[in-house]
Design a protein around this motif. Sequence first.
Motif, PDB file in Angstrom:
ATOM      1  N   LEU A 451       0.952  -0.915   0.071  1.00 15.97           N
ATOM      2  CA  LEU A 451       0.021  -0.482   0.120  1.00 15.97           C
ATOM      3  C   LEU A 451       0.824   1.048   0.208  1.00 15.97           C
ATOM      4  CD1 LEU A 451      -0.462   1.757   3.381  1.00 15.97           C
ATOM      5  CD2 LEU A 451      -1.297  -0.673   2.962  1.00 15.97           C
ATOM      6  N   ARG A 452       0.003   2.019  -0.393  1.00 14.64           N
ATOM      7  CA  ARG A 452       1.436   3.424  -0.692  1.00 14.64           C
ATOM      8  C   ARG A 452       0.423   3.985   0.598  1.00 14.64           C
ATOM      9  NH1 ARG A 452       4.275   6.221  -3.724  1.00 14.64           N
ATOM     10  NH2 ARG A 452       4.197   8.658  -3.810  1.00 14.64           N
ATOM     11  N   ASN A 453       1.082   4.802   0.848  1.00 14.82           N
ATOM     12  CA  ASN A 453       1.122   5.272   2.372  1.00 14.82           C
ATOM     13  C   ASN A 453       1.973   6.608   2.742  1.00 14.82           C
ATOM     14  OD1 ASN A 453      -0.453   6.618   4.884  1.00 14.82           O
ATOM     15  ND2 ASN A 453      -0.539   4.961   6.137  1.00 14.82           N
ATOM     16  N   GLU A 454       2.412   7.360   3.010  1.00 18.80           N
ATOM     17  CA  GLU A 454       3.453   8.576   2.771  1.00 18.80           C
ATOM     18  C   GLU A 454       3.353   9.175   4.136  1.00 18.80           C
ATOM     19  OE1 GLU A 454       5.840  11.112  -0.532  1.00 18.80           O
ATOM     20  OE2 GLU A 454       4.291  12.389   0.817  1.00 18.80           O
ATOM     21  N   LEU A 455       4.206   9.187   4.757  1.00 20.36           N
ATOM     22  CA  LEU A 455       4.477   9.972   6.244  1.00 20.36           C
ATOM     23  C   LEU A 455       5.143  11.514   6.047  1.00 20.36           C
ATOM     24  CD1 LEU A 455       3.653  10.345   8.929  1.00 20.36           C
ATOM     25  CD2 LEU A 455       5.540   9.601   9.773  1.00 20.36           C
ATOM     26  N   ASP A 456       4.583  12.310   5.912  1.00 21.49           N
ATOM     27  CA  ASP A 456       5.728  13.834   6.107  1.00 21.49           C
ATOM     28  C   ASP A 456       6.220  13.648   7.537  1.00 21.49           C
ATOM     29  OD1 ASP A 456       7.152  15.771   4.939  1.00 21.49           O
ATOM     30  OD2 ASP A 456       5.764  16.238   3.316  1.00 21.49           O
ATOM     31  N   LEU A 457       6.977  14.199   7.869  1.00 15.92           N
ATOM     32  CA  LEU A 457       7.862  14.541   8.603  1.00 15.92           C
ATOM     33  C   LEU A 457       8.492  15.737   9.126  1.00 15.92           C
ATOM     34  CD1 LEU A 457       8.247  11.968  10.883  1.00 15.92           C
ATOM     35  CD2 LEU A 457       6.325  12.439  10.982  1.00 15.92           C
ATOM     36  N   GLN A 458       8.193  16.364   7.832  1.00 13.43           N
ATOM     37  CA  GLN A 458       9.308  17.367   7.419  1.00 13.43           C
ATOM     38  C   GLN A 458       9.324  18.836   7.661  1.00 13.43           C
ATOM     39  OE1 GLN A 458      11.356  17.200   3.102  1.00 13.43           O
ATOM     40  NE2 GLN A 458       9.526  16.417   2.705  1.00 13.43           N
ATOM     41  N   SER A 459       9.868  19.369   8.720  1.00  9.00           N
ATOM     42  CA  SER A 459       9.736  20.633   9.720  1.00  9.00           C
ATOM     43  C   SER A 459       9.847  21.535   8.610  1.00  9.00           C
ATOM     44  CB  SER A 459      10.345  20.728  10.663  1.00  9.00           C
ATOM     45  OG  SER A 459       9.887  22.038  11.390  1.00  9.00           O
ATOM     46  N   GLU A 460       8.717  22.779   8.579  1.00  3.10           N
ATOM     47  CA  GLU A 460       8.545  24.151   8.516  1.00  3.10           C
ATOM     48  C   GLU A 460       9.732  24.972   9.435  1.00  3.10           C
ATOM     49  OE1 GLU A 460       7.649  25.409   5.914  1.00  3.10           O
ATOM     50  OE2 GLU A 460       6.045  23.630   5.049  1.00  3.10           O
ATOM     51  N   LEU A 461      10.019  25.043  10.456  1.00  3.80           N
ATOM     52  CA  LEU A 461      11.453  25.277  10.969  1.00  3.80           C
ATOM     53  C   LEU A 461      12.806  25.333  10.395  1.00  3.80           C
ATOM     54  CD1 LEU A 461      10.600  24.445  14.726  1.00  3.80           C
ATOM     55  CD2 LEU A 461       9.822  26.745  13.442  1.00  3.80           C
ATOM     56  N   ILE A 462      13.717  25.773  10.547  1.00  2.00           N
ATOM     57  CA  ILE A 462      15.254  26.022   9.543  1.00  2.00           C
ATOM     58  C   ILE A 462      15.349  25.320  11.144  1.00  2.00           C
ATOM     59  CG2 ILE A 462      16.543  27.355   8.851  1.00  2.00           C
ATOM     60  CD1 ILE A 462      15.029  28.683   7.888  1.00  2.00           C
ATOM     61  N   ALA A 463      16.568  24.415  10.565  1.00  2.46           N
ATOM     62  CA  ALA A 463      17.862  24.132  12.013  1.00  2.46           C
ATOM     63  C   ALA A 463      19.351  24.207  11.418  1.00  2.46           C
ATOM     64  CB  ALA A 463      17.914  22.939  12.077  1.00  2.46           C
ATOM     65  N   SER A 464      19.128  24.165  10.213  1.00  3.04           N
ATOM     66  CA  SER A 464      20.480  24.793   9.182  1.00  3.04           C
ATOM     67  C   SER A 464      21.708  25.195  10.386  1.00  3.04           C
ATOM     68  CB  SER A 464      20.465  25.277   7.674  1.00  3.04           C
ATOM     69  OG  SER A 464      21.897  24.952   7.216  1.00  3.04           O
ATOM     70  N   GLY A 465      22.538  24.659  10.238  1.00  4.27           N
ATOM     71  CA  GLY A 465      23.981  25.323  11.192  1.00  4.27           C
ATOM     72  C   GLY A 465      23.988  26.396   9.870  1.00  4.27           C
ATOM     73  N   THR A 466      24.613  26.146   9.082  1.00  2.00           N
ATOM     74  CA  THR A 466      25.433  27.107   7.793  1.00  2.00           C
ATOM     75  C   THR A 466      24.075  28.107   6.825  1.00  2.00           C
ATOM     76  OG1 THR A 466      24.229  25.489   5.277  1.00  2.00           O
ATOM     77  CG2 THR A 466      26.423  25.563   6.448  1.00  2.00           C
ATOM     78  N   LEU A 467      23.515  27.875   7.567  1.00  2.00           N
ATOM     79  CA  LEU A 467      22.029  28.650   7.231  1.00  2.00           C
ATOM     80  C   LEU A 467      21.916  30.005   8.800  1.00  2.00           C
ATOM     81  CD1 LEU A 467      18.827  27.816   5.295  1.00  2.00           C
ATOM     82  CD2 LEU A 467      20.822  28.983   4.794  1.00  2.00           C
ATOM     83  N   PRO A 504      27.247  27.056  19.228  1.00  2.00           N
ATOM     84  CA  PRO A 504      26.570  25.659  19.212  1.00  2.00           C
ATOM     85  C   PRO A 504      26.898  25.398  20.474  1.00  2.00           C
ATOM     86  CG  PRO A 504      28.661  25.869  17.754  1.00  2.00           C
ATOM     87  CD  PRO A 504      28.225  27.643  18.665  1.00  2.00           C
ATOM     88  N   ALA A 505      26.041  23.522  21.091  1.00  2.00           N
ATOM     89  CA  ALA A 505      26.067  23.659  22.273  1.00  2.00           C
ATOM     90  C   ALA A 505      27.294  23.373  22.927  1.00  2.00           C
ATOM     91  CB  ALA A 505      25.162  22.373  22.506  1.00  2.00           C
ATOM     92  N   PHE A 506      28.147  22.490  22.721  1.00  5.46           N
ATOM     93  CA  PHE A 506      29.040  22.501  22.726  1.00  5.46           C
ATOM     94  C   PHE A 506      30.755  22.423  21.786  1.00  5.46           C
ATOM     95  CE2 PHE A 506      26.375  18.943  22.829  1.00  5.46           C
ATOM     96  CZ  PHE A 506      26.470  18.176  23.163  1.00  5.46           C
ATOM     97  N   ILE A 507      32.183  23.091  22.598  1.00  2.84           N
ATOM     98  CA  ILE A 507      33.452  24.114  22.405  1.00  2.84           C
ATOM     99  C   ILE A 507      33.874  23.445  20.688  1.00  2.84           C
ATOM    100  CG2 ILE A 507      34.966  24.708  22.563  1.00  2.84           C
ATOM    101  CD1 ILE A 507      34.107  25.060  25.781  1.00  2.84           C
ATOM    102  N   GLY A 508      33.500  24.033  19.668  1.00  3.35           N
ATOM    103  CA  GLY A 508      34.135  23.475  18.357  1.00  3.35           C
ATOM    104  C   GLY A 508      33.017  22.654  17.856  1.00  3.35           C
ATOM    105  N   GLY A 509      31.900  22.514  18.239  1.00  5.02           N
ATOM    106  CA  GLY A 509      30.589  21.639  17.591  1.00  5.02           C
ATOM    107  C   GLY A 509      30.116  23.032  16.315  1.00  5.02           C
ATOM    108  N   ARG A 510      28.859  21.248  15.799  1.00  2.97           N
ATOM    109  CA  ARG A 510      28.169  22.949  14.741  1.00  2.97           C
ATOM    110  C   ARG A 510      26.862  23.070  15.751  1.00  2.97           C
ATOM    111  NH1 ARG A 510      29.430  19.564   8.877  1.00  2.97           N
ATOM    112  NH2 ARG A 510      27.859  21.517   8.127  1.00  2.97           N
TER     113      ARG A 510
END
Length: 611
Positions: A451-467, A504-510
């Motif tokens: 059966l075809r049953n798509e679950l879309d969990l993508q968020s409209e919020l932005i978490a991208s570290g580069t952005l 970032p939450a950790f020194i040297g992290g992203r």
Amino acid sequence: MIRVLLDGQVVDAPMGIDRLTLKKVRHPLYWGLLYRRIGYAQGMGEVQFTDPAAVRLLHDRFERYGVQAETSYRMVTDSGRVLYDAYVDYSTYRYRAGSVSVNFRDEPVKTGLETRLTASYAITPTGSIRLTGQPISGTAQFVIGRSEVNLSAQSWQPFAHAFPLQRKSDRQQAVPGMLQNVLNPFAGDSAIYRNDTGQSVRLRITGFIRCSVRASHNITAGMGYTLTLQNGYQTSQALTTHSITTSYSEVSAALDATVDVPAGASLTVGWVGTEQVTSLSVLYQPQTELALSEPLTYPASDCPAMPVYDLFAALLSRLAPPGGPAEMSFRSDYFTKGRGKTLYITNAACLRGVLRPLTASFNSLFTGLNGMLNLGLSLEGNTLRLEPKADLLADGRITMLDEITEVEYSVNTDWLASQVKTGFKTWRGESLLSATETAGNATFSTGITTLRNELDLQSELIASGTLIEENRLKQFDPKTAGEQKADAADDALFVIDTRDGYAPAFIGGRYNEKLTPASGLAAWANLLTGCGELKLETYEGAAPTIPRLGADPLIGKYKALVRAPMPMERYEPLSDWIVFRDGDRLVRGLLLEAEWWQGASGDIAKLLIAC
């Protein structure tokens, strides 16, 4: 004897009350929120009031307030026990001379809540977080392309020459500009880098060089770099100094320097100096490596932001219905004591140092976080509670059915997903490390193929570290800094994970290393246990790991449709978990829908249970 009250006034029971059917439904998005008191006359639609006092009250109320009118409806016993407590649904109001027909609904604080949750408000951030930055470019790595460099000439030649370097990988552009392999160490164009960006670029040179070297004469030479400007002018800088003899001697050196490469200039790394020889031989060892990167030179900055809990509470304070309570109370253990207390919301304007209200609705914020965290929302009295679904239901009410007359099982296909999309819809930045962004998105296929049953969990919020970092750095550029400079993305909402108010939450992290497509999928694992093995199909950003769906299932693979004798007073408190005995088996499941009516042989409840 049962009495009927409209706003506390005793009236004659309406026609069709003997056919009263009650219904409650679990909300498909919020999950924990139930409409509990929907009521209508089976086979008739609305119940019909003919008592003159009731008709006058209902008609006058509708004429004055329209569909916004509020009138309570109660059915109570002589002893005062409330059997049914609801409100008149004026959207179903029908009037004819001598009668008024209506249905019933939940209390106004609940029925109007869903509409109000979608209203957007501008909330000025009351807190801030400290952003320490992350690299938005990577490291260009070079290794030895040829192990031996020889020169034999009839005349004096400069000992200085480039290291025979080649890129370790051509697949990723790690720093701005043009990266090159060194094909001929003695050629005039033996640079490993050319700045074609149109502006000055600051690079850090790091590396370790190990080789055996000899020359035709004893000389002193250094390892370093040479800048060649557009007009051909060259300037060299030695970082180390070595004595070279006519016999092979081993030389090891660690290089570390920061250099500003002007627009149009090229950078060569190798031996520098002015001494000349007629021959030389250099044998480079495999341990030789060199890297170019952009140093992180921008200072930390303070960013106006709000903890997720505070933003939800501020939005909720704007939702008080007219004439209703001053405000609903809000509770969330997860966002005040649990993992969610470190999450903050901000926008692009705040990231670049400009205080700007956060524009959101309760619904949009819930939806944006739900795909990441698998949340549920319940209304308990006048308190709105927000927790992960598993935590919310762990405190849910359990009802044991004494007797059932019928049960039928069917497959619960709601959570048999054939495809799951996770992560974040917006993630790609313009900087060079964007391709390695961990807060991208991904699509997984499952073991469900029939059966075809798509679950879309993508968020409209932005978490991208580069952005996050690209927007933060705009405050250090005169072209984009300040309140007078508008940006099309200023209102875009970002979620940022912190540690003691720092990111970032950790020194040297992203930024947001724990907010990934994989972490979102893992949060929903307790509802996807029947989906079989996951397979990564597509992804944007860094390739995510594939989490195991080994969590304890929140619901089972069946839906049970149960009929059971049930007096009205037992139907009223039904909410979360239902337990019943089917033969020798004890079945436990989550209530999805419930109906109650008065049958010929007694009061009946029909329950749809996920079990």
